[in-house]
Motif scaffolding. Structure first.
Motif, PDB file in Angstrom:
ATOM      1  N   GLU A 168       0.832  -1.208   0.000  1.00  0.00           N
ATOM      2  CA  GLU A 168       0.000   0.000   0.000  1.00  0.00           C
ATOM      3  C   GLU A 168       0.862   1.253   0.000  1.00  0.00           C
ATOM      4  OE1 GLU A 168      -2.794  -0.220   3.226  1.00  0.00           O
ATOM      5  OE2 GLU A 168      -3.670  -2.072   2.463  1.00  0.00           O
ATOM      6  N   LEU A 226       2.341   1.713  -3.482  1.00  0.00           N
ATOM      7  CA  LEU A 226       1.310   2.187  -4.391  1.00  0.00           C
ATOM      8  C   LEU A 226       1.031   3.670  -4.162  1.00  0.00           C
ATOM      9  CD1 LEU A 226      -0.702   1.491  -6.599  1.00  0.00           C
ATOM     10  CD2 LEU A 226      -2.312   0.798  -4.844  1.00  0.00           C
ATOM     11  N   ALA A 227       0.986   4.078  -2.904  1.00  0.00           N
ATOM     12  CA  ALA A 227       0.760   5.490  -2.585  1.00  0.00           C
ATOM     13  C   ALA A 227       1.905   6.348  -3.127  1.00  0.00           C
ATOM     14  CB  ALA A 227       0.621   5.669  -1.075  1.00  0.00           C
ATOM     15  N   ARG A 228       3.139   5.873  -2.989  1.00  0.00           N
ATOM     16  CA  ARG A 228       4.295   6.634  -3.517  1.00  0.00           C
ATOM     17  C   ARG A 228       4.217   6.731  -5.038  1.00  0.00           C
ATOM     18  NH1 ARG A 228       7.299   3.577   0.113  1.00  0.00           N
ATOM     19  NH2 ARG A 228       8.099   2.254  -1.554  1.00  0.00           N
ATOM     20  N   TRP A 229       3.863   5.628  -5.707  1.00  0.00           N
ATOM     21  CA  TRP A 229       3.763   5.657  -7.162  1.00  0.00           C
ATOM     22  C   TRP A 229       2.673   6.613  -7.599  1.00  0.00           C
ATOM     23  CZ3 TRP A 229       3.757  -0.356  -7.740  1.00  0.00           C
ATOM     24  CH2 TRP A 229       5.056  -0.850  -7.575  1.00  0.00           C
ATOM     25  N   SER A 230       1.564   6.620  -6.878  1.00  0.00           N
ATOM     26  CA  SER A 230       0.448   7.520  -7.208  1.00  0.00           C
ATOM     27  C   SER A 230       0.887   8.971  -7.063  1.00  0.00           C
ATOM     28  CB  SER A 230      -0.753   7.237  -6.312  1.00  0.00           C
ATOM     29  OG  SER A 230      -1.244   5.947  -6.551  1.00  0.00           O
ATOM     30  N   ARG A 231       1.629   9.292  -6.010  1.00  0.00           N
ATOM     31  CA  ARG A 231       2.121  10.669  -5.806  1.00  0.00           C
ATOM     32  C   ARG A 231       3.110  11.050  -6.895  1.00  0.00           C
ATOM     33  NH1 ARG A 231       2.748   9.092  -0.344  1.00  0.00           N
ATOM     34  NH2 ARG A 231       4.985   8.895  -0.696  1.00  0.00           N
ATOM     35  N   ASP A 232       3.994  10.130  -7.286  1.00  0.00           N
ATOM     36  CA  ASP A 232       5.008  10.414  -8.288  1.00  0.00           C
ATOM     37  C   ASP A 232       4.421  10.681  -9.662  1.00  0.00           C
ATOM     38  OD1 ASP A 232       6.880  10.072  -6.320  1.00  0.00           O
ATOM     39  OD2 ASP A 232       7.482   8.054  -6.959  1.00  0.00           O
ATOM     40  N   GLU A 233       3.247  10.092  -9.957  1.00  0.00           N
ATOM     41  CA  GLU A 233       2.626  10.261 -11.273  1.00  0.00           C
ATOM     42  C   GLU A 233       1.939  11.607 -11.420  1.00  0.00           C
ATOM     43  OE1 GLU A 233       0.056   6.973 -12.021  1.00  0.00           O
ATOM     44  OE2 GLU A 233       1.690   5.553 -12.232  1.00  0.00           O
ATOM     45  N   LYS A 234       1.693  12.292 -10.320  1.00  0.00           N
ATOM     46  CA  LYS A 234       0.964  13.571 -10.384  1.00  0.00           C
ATOM     47  C   LYS A 234       1.858  14.698 -10.825  1.00  0.00           C
ATOM     48  CE  LYS A 234      -2.491  12.340  -7.040  1.00  0.00           C
ATOM     49  NZ  LYS A 234      -3.090  12.583  -5.772  1.00  0.00           N
TER      50      LYS A 234
END
Length: 94
Positions: A83, A86-94
């Motif tokens: 989790e 996934l949260a880090r990847w989601s932040r990096d994509e923004k």
């Protein structure tokens, strides 16, 4: 591409046929039986693999598999790590 199929005559108890007809609409019964068979076979294969490899993870070498509580803690930790990743990847994509 459609998967090849074969016709297999299988006998079912009458009560099971009645329940199947009652709960699964016509035209979907074969799919239901196929999915149920796949799930049952998966459980069977997993049980066989567990029995075959029983004792591979010794408590000395793998303390995270020592007992039920240790295994549950290990799984919780794994899920938490996933989790967080996934949260880090989601932040990096923004």
């Amino acid at each position: 591409m459609t998967e090849k199929t074969r016709l297999k005559a299988i006998r079912f108890p009458e009560y099971l046929v009645r329940d199947l007809s009652k709960h699964v609409r016509r035209g979907k019964q074969s799919d239901f039986i196929i999915r149920a068979t796949e799930e049952a076979l998966l459980r069977l294969k997993q049980a066989k693999a567990l029995k075959e490899y029983q004792g591979v993870f010794t408590p000395d070498e793998y303390p995270e598999f020592r007992d039920r509580e240790s295994i549950e803690a290990w799984v919780r930790n794994l899920r938490q790590e996933a989790e967080e990743r996934l949260a880090r990847w989601s932040r990096d994509e923004k």
